[in-house]
Enzyme design. Structure first.
Site, PDB file in Angstrom:
ATOM      1  N   ARG A   1      -8.438  12.239  12.569  1.00  0.00           N
ATOM      2  CA  ARG A   1      -7.020  11.899  12.743  1.00  0.00           C
ATOM      3  C   ARG A   1      -6.153  13.156  12.838  1.00  0.00           C
ATOM      4  O   ARG A   1      -6.440  14.171  12.210  1.00  0.00           O
ATOM      5  CB  ARG A   1      -6.561  10.958  11.615  1.00  0.00           C
ATOM      6  CG  ARG A   1      -7.302   9.626  11.725  1.00  0.00           C
ATOM      7  CD  ARG A   1      -6.881   8.632  10.714  1.00  0.00           C
ATOM      8  NE  ARG A   1      -5.511   8.189  10.935  1.00  0.00           N
ATOM      9  CZ  ARG A   1      -4.879   7.341  10.142  1.00  0.00           C
ATOM     10  NH1 ARG A   1      -5.508   6.851   9.081  1.00  0.00           N
ATOM     11  NH2 ARG A   1      -3.652   6.976  10.390  1.00  0.00           N
TER      12      ARG A   1
ATOM     13  N   LYS B   1       0.833  -1.211   0.000  1.00  0.00           N
ATOM     14  CA  LYS B   1       0.000   0.000   0.000  1.00  0.00           C
ATOM     15  C   LYS B   1       0.865   1.257   0.000  1.00  0.00           C
ATOM     16  O   LYS B   1       0.652   2.170  -0.793  1.00  0.00           O
ATOM     17  CB  LYS B   1      -0.921  -0.031   1.227  1.00  0.00           C
ATOM     18  CG  LYS B   1      -1.884   1.137   1.321  1.00  0.00           C
ATOM     19  CD  LYS B   1      -3.099   0.796   2.151  1.00  0.00           C
ATOM     20  CE  LYS B   1      -2.839   0.804   3.644  1.00  0.00           C
ATOM     21  NZ  LYS B   1      -2.642   2.154   4.213  1.00  0.00           N
TER      22      LYS B   1
ATOM     23  N   ASP C   1       1.681  -1.397  11.927  1.00  0.00           N
ATOM     24  CA  ASP C   1       0.409  -1.831  11.322  1.00  0.00           C
ATOM     25  C   ASP C   1       0.091  -3.299  11.624  1.00  0.00           C
ATOM     26  O   ASP C   1      -1.028  -3.752  11.396  1.00  0.00           O
ATOM     27  CB  ASP C   1       0.442  -1.623   9.806  1.00  0.00           C
ATOM     28  CG  ASP C   1       0.452  -0.145   9.438  1.00  0.00           C
ATOM     29  OD1 ASP C   1       0.053   0.688  10.272  1.00  0.00           O
ATOM     30  OD2 ASP C   1       0.885   0.179   8.313  1.00  0.00           O
TER      31      ASP C   1
HETATM   32  C1  S3P Z   1       2.403   4.709   6.223  1.00  0.00           C
HETATM   33  C2  S3P Z   1       2.987   5.016   7.417  1.00  0.00           C
HETATM   34  C3  S3P Z   1       2.466   4.560   8.717  1.00  0.00           C
HETATM   35  C4  S3P Z   1       1.500   3.396   8.559  1.00  0.00           C
HETATM   36  C5  S3P Z   1       0.512   3.621   7.452  1.00  0.00           C
HETATM   37  C6  S3P Z   1       1.219   3.828   6.126  1.00  0.00           C
HETATM   38  C7  S3P Z   1       3.005   5.241   4.976  1.00  0.00           C
HETATM   39  O1  S3P Z   1       1.770   5.623   9.330  1.00  0.00           O
HETATM   40  O2  S3P Z   1       0.822   3.176   9.778  1.00  0.00           O
HETATM   41  O3  S3P Z   1      -0.357   2.516   7.334  1.00  0.00           O
HETATM   42  O4  S3P Z   1       2.652   4.775   3.874  1.00  0.00           O
HETATM   43  O5  S3P Z   1       3.840   6.151   5.060  1.00  0.00           O
HETATM   44  P1  S3P Z   1       2.562   6.734  10.205  1.00  0.00           P
HETATM   45  O6  S3P Z   1       3.554   7.344   9.317  1.00  0.00           O
HETATM   46  O7  S3P Z   1       1.537   7.727  10.626  1.00  0.00           O
HETATM   47  O8  S3P Z   1       3.147   5.983  11.362  1.00  0.00           O
END
Ligand code: S3P
Length: 427
Positions: free
Chosen positions: A119, A19, A312
């Protein structure tokens, strides 16, 4: 939805594309010159939100399942969107796109669903403001909707209070449009997909410990990106393979970037048998095939710098803790409270629904492993894809089927999750 219980799980499962990498490939392709061709793209609702936001800013994007062609228009080629940019449920889209919007010569408004509007966005609003950006929370509550106005950005040294790749990436992307070097220092190292991919597109990025710097106005050039399977999605099948006696699961082509592989390390520390095979580099990212064999698990303690590399996967890890021998303790993970749901509350509630003994704390939880005391339950996803998938796996070893309320949210990161799971389990 009814959740089946199962005796074992066997076979090969290629999980959908990562993702984080899929979002970045579209975004960086859009602000590069020329064509970016993406294979293995995650066709989940979050990444489709990213595509739709960039189409609204005049970028032509062809998407057919896992193949995406982005017709990039260069660093200064985006156009003012007609109407609001809607990021849906996607925090990554919201925060990374904000970095790009801060540097544009047009105004724009970014919004999202009910979860996104709760958020925290101050973590990006403060550093962007320190760079000279004109951006505000319309409701003045530090959350989306966010309003952007054109402004000149200064290269600035920013300090992030949280280890967050979304915050880091937001600042680095704004830094592309600043008048000098921009740097961001975080308390622990977060995932580095932005650094790897943006460098490959042509940006000048330096990493020194937990500080990352970027130089402005690079010439970014479109390229081919082959997105590896998402380790966060692999985690569910990996856990199922460990939990159900007699199971063996092969998960080919899984991204194992060391800033993301904390779950693999944690399950190995719990006694899980996971082999990494055919290690290789694909489009700049470490990838391998994972072979998982059913294992007896024992509890562990995790915290500190380990947390960003498995943030995650904590819902899945907590479930494994309930089936393990002894206590599993998770610390330093207060970020769980500001994910797609309050994951400390959602995990605690669902673990208790199945009879587990769990003590939530301000920054984590302690779970007492007791597989014999667990029973089928009616779970609630809280509208959070990772809670839905983790507790669908929790249902497998139980002695009868369970239920999940709001299971459809898996479409955020893994639309074919239930189809894939049902294909592999035996009851
Ligand atoms: C992500 C960073 C993480 C993760 C999210 C995807 C990203 O969040 O939890 O599912 O793609 O940079 P945070 O950067 O807020 O920790």
């Amino acid at each position: 939805m009814e959740l089946k219980n199962a005796t074992h799980i066997n076979g090969t499962i290629s999980v959908p594309g990562d993702k984080s990498i899929s979002h970045r490939a579209v975004m960086f392709g859009a602000i590069s010159d020329g064509i970016t061709e993406i294979t293995g793209f995650l066709e989940g609702a979050d990444c489709l939100s990213t595509i739709s936001c960039f189409r609204k800013m005049g970028i032509s994007i062809e998407q057919e399942k896992e193949r995406v062609i982005v017709h990039g228009k260069g660093l200064h080629g985006l156009m003012r969107p007609d109407g609001m940019l809607d990021v849906g449920n996607s925090g990554t889209t919201a925060r990374l796109l904000s970095g790009i919007l801060a540097g544009q010569p047009f105004s724009a408004t970014l919004t999202g669903d009910a979860s996104i509007q709760k958020r925290p966005m101050k973590r990006i609003l403060a550093p962007l403001a320190s760079m000279g950006a004109s951006v505000c929370s319309i409701k003045e509550n530090g959350c989306a909707p966010l309003q952007f106005q054109p402004a000149r950005l200064r290269g600035t040294a920013c300090l992030s209070p949280v280890a967050s790749a979304q915050v880091k990436s937001c600042i680095l992307l704004a830094g592309l449009y600043a008048d000098g070097k921009t740097s961001v220092t975080e308390p622990a190292r977060s995932r580095n997909h932005t650094e790897l991919m943006l460098s490959a597109f042509g940006a000048t990025i330096e990493c020194d410990g937990t500080t990352v710097s970027i130089l402005p106005e690079p010439r970014l050039t479109g390229r081919k990106i082959n997105v590896p399977g998402d380790i966060s999605s692999a985690a569910y099948f990996l856990a199922a393979g460990l939990l159900l006696p007699g199971s063996e699961i092969l998960i080919p082509n899984t991204g194992v970037n060391p800033t993301r592989d904390g779950f693999l390390k944690a399950v190995c520390a719990m006694g899980g048998r996971v082999q990494r095979q055919n290690a290789r580099i694909v489009s700049g990212e470490p990838v391998c095939d994972l072979l998982v064999t059913a294992s007896r698990l024992h509890g562990i303690e995790i915290g500190g710098d380990q947390i960003p590399a498995l943030i995650d996967e904590i819902p899945m890890l907590a479930v494994l803790g309930a089936f393990a021998e002894g206590v599993t303790t998770i610390r330093d993970a207060a970020e769980l409270k500001v994910k797609e749901s309050d994951r400390i509350a959602a995990i605690t509630d669902n673990l208790r629904r199945m009879g587990a003994v769990v003590t939530p704390t301000e920054d984590g939880m302690a779970i007492e492993g007791n597989p014999d005391g667990l029973h089928p339950a009616k779970f609630d996803s809280y509208g959070d894809h990772r809670i839905a998938m983790a507790f669908s796996i929790a249902a497998l070893p139980l002695h009868a089927p369970s239920k999940m309320q709001n299971a459809a949210c898996v479409n955020i990161s893994y639309p074919t999750f239930y189809h894939d799971l049902n294909r592999l389990i035996h009851s």
